[in-house]
Scaffold this motif. Structure first.
Motif, PDB file in Angstrom:
ATOM      1  N   ALA A  46       0.835  -1.207   0.000  1.00  0.00           N
ATOM      2  CA  ALA A  46       0.000   0.000   0.000  1.00  0.00           C
ATOM      3  C   ALA A  46       0.865   1.251   0.000  1.00  0.00           C
ATOM      4  N   ARG A  49       2.435   1.932  -3.315  1.00  0.00           N
ATOM      5  CA  ARG A  49       1.476   2.434  -4.301  1.00  0.00           C
ATOM      6  C   ARG A  49       1.080   3.868  -4.009  1.00  0.00           C
ATOM      7  N   LEU A  50       0.941   4.181  -2.756  1.00  0.00           N
ATOM      8  CA  LEU A  50       0.373   5.481  -2.396  1.00  0.00           C
ATOM      9  C   LEU A  50       1.348   6.636  -2.532  1.00  0.00           C
ATOM     10  N   LEU A 295      -8.609   6.146   2.142  1.00  0.00           N
ATOM     11  CA  LEU A 295      -8.437   5.780   0.732  1.00  0.00           C
ATOM     12  C   LEU A 295      -9.756   5.929  -0.025  1.00  0.00           C
ATOM     13  N   GLU A 299     -10.636   8.344  -3.006  1.00  0.00           N
ATOM     14  CA  GLU A 299     -11.183   7.833  -4.270  1.00  0.00           C
ATOM     15  C   GLU A 299     -12.444   8.596  -4.643  1.00  0.00           C
ATOM     16  N   GLU A 481      -5.239   4.365 -10.156  1.00  0.00           N
ATOM     17  CA  GLU A 481      -4.253   3.883  -9.180  1.00  0.00           C
ATOM     18  C   GLU A 481      -4.824   3.868  -7.774  1.00  0.00           C
ATOM     19  N   ILE A 482      -5.562   4.925  -7.432  1.00  0.00           N
ATOM     20  CA  ILE A 482      -6.139   4.986  -6.091  1.00  0.00           C
ATOM     21  C   ILE A 482      -7.163   3.875  -5.915  1.00  0.00           C
ATOM     22  N   GLN A 484      -7.126   1.020  -7.316  1.00  0.00           N
ATOM     23  CA  GLN A 484      -6.368  -0.223  -7.117  1.00  0.00           C
ATOM     24  C   GLN A 484      -5.785  -0.303  -5.720  1.00  0.00           C
ATOM     25  N   ALA A 485      -5.337   0.843  -5.220  1.00  0.00           N
ATOM     26  CA  ALA A 485      -4.778   0.865  -3.867  1.00  0.00           C
ATOM     27  C   ALA A 485      -5.849   0.464  -2.853  1.00  0.00           C
ATOM     28  N   SER A 488      -6.554  -3.351  -3.259  1.00  0.00           N
ATOM     29  CA  SER A 488      -5.495  -4.275  -2.858  1.00  0.00           C
ATOM     30  C   SER A 488      -5.179  -4.196  -1.366  1.00  0.00           C
ATOM     31  N   PHE A 489      -5.537  -3.114  -0.704  1.00  0.00           N
ATOM     32  CA  PHE A 489      -5.218  -2.995   0.720  1.00  0.00           C
ATOM     33  C   PHE A 489      -6.028  -3.989   1.546  1.00  0.00           C
TER      34      PHE A 489
END
Lengths: 560, 120
Positions: A46, A49-50, A295, A299, A481-482, A484-485, A488-489
């Motif tokens: 995370a 990615r962030l 997050l 988003e 991207e956000i 996905q973050a 995936s978190f």
């Protein structure tokens, strides 16, 4: 949190001891080590990615701010374009057309006047014949009129030729002025129809571009602010991710305490470490919820910003209708102005030709005038000589009188023609002056300014559109991207459940352990105030003395 | 010329966040997994060291002491980044020669502000 721990501590006081408390410790330790290891990978992922996303958000905010500066470069050319387009619409060929029409009218009058002389010329021919006839009656006599007849004949021939030449010139003059007048009428009509509608349309599109610039500038400012907030929110998430390190250390202390517990202190240790683990689990759960909530908020904000930005910015990106219309309009105006410039040159040439032709006609008419004066002289002489002949010369006297009358008419017609010719030349001079002003510095300069302003506007628009394209691409990439973050978190429910299971296991192992049993438990290698706080809550008055805590520093930072 | 900062922490997550924060601001970063690893990476080219306190093999306070006696690195500023709450530990770090003390969790802009203030 600590109040609930205190409540938990009061619940467990007064219980009995579990006989196999220490037996549960290895299993719990193994499970806790596994949790620390597995969650680290997800938190690392995370973070990885962030943090680039934070930089992207800052880049977009900076780009949005500079967008306004790029658009500002188009404001100057827009203003020039609007002013020049307005001037182009204002230039009026009506005045020139009026003069051309006046020249055309005078040319017709000149032609009519010349045509009116034709009967006089024919009469001169007749008079010439009559003069020869009457002269021949006196041949060989005392009076000689042969010279008179020859002169009248020659002059009438000459006058006929001159009048014929004048008539031809007048016809050409009329044809030329008619053509010029028709061209001017056509151009004036075209200008009023095309240029007015065109400049109105171009103005409207220019205003749309201005309004769009204002919209985009305002949106850019809002976007910069929002992306600044997104960047700050991502920073908060990054801070929240650090909770993993805190929980990891707490778990290490718990494991160390469990592994170091003696059989005698096992129940008390289980009781205490269950409380510590409960606190760590709550910290971990809170941080996961905090990170996920932040997050998701990022988003949502990104989605709102994307939608608004794409709606406004998408107007300029890939959609060049505003500029295309303005460019086409400016091209048409330039074409029309160039046509006018060409027409003005043609007009100047036509005017020069009119001037030249009227000068030619004037010279010819001057010649006719001279002939008429000569005719008058000859006629007067003939009248005098015929009068001397008495009755015999009466016919000749009559002819001479007729010739004189014709000569007077010719003189009058010549004078009239000269006046009209001078008037035409005066109008031509005024026309040249006005056309020269229009076709000179005025139109050429307007055309150059139009071209320069249109080119500058096109360049500014292209830069802005490129920046908009970049910004839109960044926004879409950042939003993806956000998302996905967030995905995936995850929720870390398994890890949290595993920690809860360990808590339950330790509580079961603690059995009915009392707070007094904690006295035998070695204090773990606590490094955090929260760990000491939990210990105090569970042990109550039996808590070991803790070391002096680090004083609260401003903003977590202290310089030595 | 880019400045190089050594970050010493047994937490991969913390090293990641410190590295990215500093790299984003234009610094070069070297990572070490504990004090012993950090000791092996000392050099005169370092501009700063950021270290945790509680680490296996060689803790942060021990590392600070070694830095202050290292021939090339003894003047390198050392910032402590820790969850540690013990005032005695803080005093020990100060006595060993630490420059500043930051309590975790940190915000990226806080860390950068400290770095920029220390490096000038």
């Amino acid at each position: 949190m600590l109040a609930s721990l205190a409540a938990f501590a009061r619940r467990v006081q007064g219980g009995g001891k579990s006989k196999d408390a220490a037996g549960a410790f290895p299993e719990v330790c193994a499970k806790l080590r596994g949790i620390a290891s597995s969650t680290e990978d997800e938190f690392l992922g995370a973070g990885a990615r962030l943090m680039p996303l934070q930089r992207q958000a800052q880049t977009i905010a900076a780009g949005a701010t500079s967008l306004a500066e790029v658009l500002e470069r188009g404001v100057g050319p827009l203003g020039v374009l609007a002013e020049v387009v307005k001037q182009a619409a204002g230039s009026d060929a009506g005045e020139l057309a009026g003069w051309i029409e006046e020249i055309e009218r005078e040319s017709r009058q000149i032609q009519r006047a010349i045509q009116a002389i034709a009967p006089i010329v024919r009469s001169f021919d007749v008079m010439g014949v009559l003069t020869r006839i009457e002269s021949s009656r006196f041949a060989g006599g005392g009076a000689s009129f042969e010279g008179l007849a020859a002169s009248v004949g020659a002059l009438s021939l000459e006058i006929r030729e001159k009048v014929a030449a004048t008539s031809d010139s007048a016809a050409v003059l009329l044809a030329g002025t008619t053509r010029a007048a028709n061209d001017m009428r056509r151009l004036t009509g075209e200008q009023r129809q095309q240029l007015a509608a065109l400049t109105h349309r171009t103005h409207a599109e220019l205003e749309k571009i201005r309004a769009h610039h204002v919209q985009v500038t305002e949106s850019g400012t809002r976007m910069a602010e929002r992306f600044g907030r997104v960047s700050a929110a991502i920073g908060e998430v990054v801070s929240g991710l650090q909770a993993h390190d805190i929980v990891r250390q707490q778990i290490e202390h718990i494991v160390a305490a469990l592994e170091g517990a003696s059989k005698a202190s096992a129940a008390g240790t289980a009781l205490l470490q269950a409380a510590q683990l409960e606190h760590s689990t709550a910290t971990f759960r809170d941080s996961v919820h905090q990170v996920r909530a932040a997050l998701q908020e990022v988003e949502r904000t990104m989605q709102e910003v994307s939608n608004e930005s794409l709606a406004i910015l998408g107007h300029g990106s890939g959609d060049h209708s505003f500029l295309a219309t303005v460019e086409a309009g400016v091209k048409e105006i330039v074409t029309i102005l160039e046509d006018h410039s060409t027409a003005d040159h043609a007009l100047a040439e036509a005017a020069a030709e009119v001037y030249q032709r009227t000068a030619e006609i004037a010279r010819t008419v001057a010649g006719v005038y001279t002939i008429s004066i000569e005719m008058q002289r000859i006629a007067l002489n003939s009248t005098i000589q015929a009068a001397r002949l008495g009755q015999e010369g009466s016919a000749l006297e009559a002819v001479a009188g007729a010739i004189r009358s014709l000569a007077d008419q010719t003189e009058e017609a010549s004078n009239g023609l000269q006046s009209r010719l001078e008037k035409v030349q005066g109008v031509v001079e005024a026309l040249n002056e006005a056309a020269g002003l229009r076709a000179g510095a005025g139109a050429g300069e307007r055309i150059d300014r139009l071209r320069d302003a249109a080119a500058a506007l096109a360049e500014a628009e292209e830069q802005a559109n490129n920046r908009l394209d970049q910004t839109v691409a960044y926004i879409e990439s950042l939003a993806a991207e956000i998302h996905q973050a967030v995905e995936s978190f995850g929720t870390h429910e398994e890890s949290i459940q595993a920690m809860q299971d360990s808590i339950d296991r330790l509580r079961a192992a603690a059995g009915d352990a009392k707070a007094v049993d904690l006295a035998a438990a070695q204090p773990a290698a606590y490094t955090m105030q929260s760990e000491w706080a939990v210990h105090r809550a569970v042990a109550g008055g039996d808590a070991p003395s803790e070391p002096e805590a680090v004083g609260a520093a401003q903003d977590n930072v202290e310089f030595f | 010329m880019k400045k190089t900062i050594l970050t010493v922490d047994d937490s991969a997550t913390v090293r990641q966040m410190v590295s990215y924060t500093l790299q984003s601001a234009g610094y070069d970063v070297i990572e070490a997994t504990d004090g012993q690893d950090g000791l092996g990476k000392l050099s005169g080219s370092l501009s700063m060291i950021i270290t945790d306190v509680n680490m296996p093999r060689l803790d942060g306070i021990g590392l600070i002491g070694k830095v202050r006696s290292h021939p090339q690195a003894k003047y390198v500023p050392v910032v402590v980044l820790t969850t540690e709450s013990d005032a005695a530990k803080k005093q020990a770090a100060k006595s060993a020669g630490a420059t500043a003390w930051i309590i975790k969790p940190f915000k990226p802009e806080q860390l950068l502000a400290v770095v920029q203030k220390v490096l000038g």
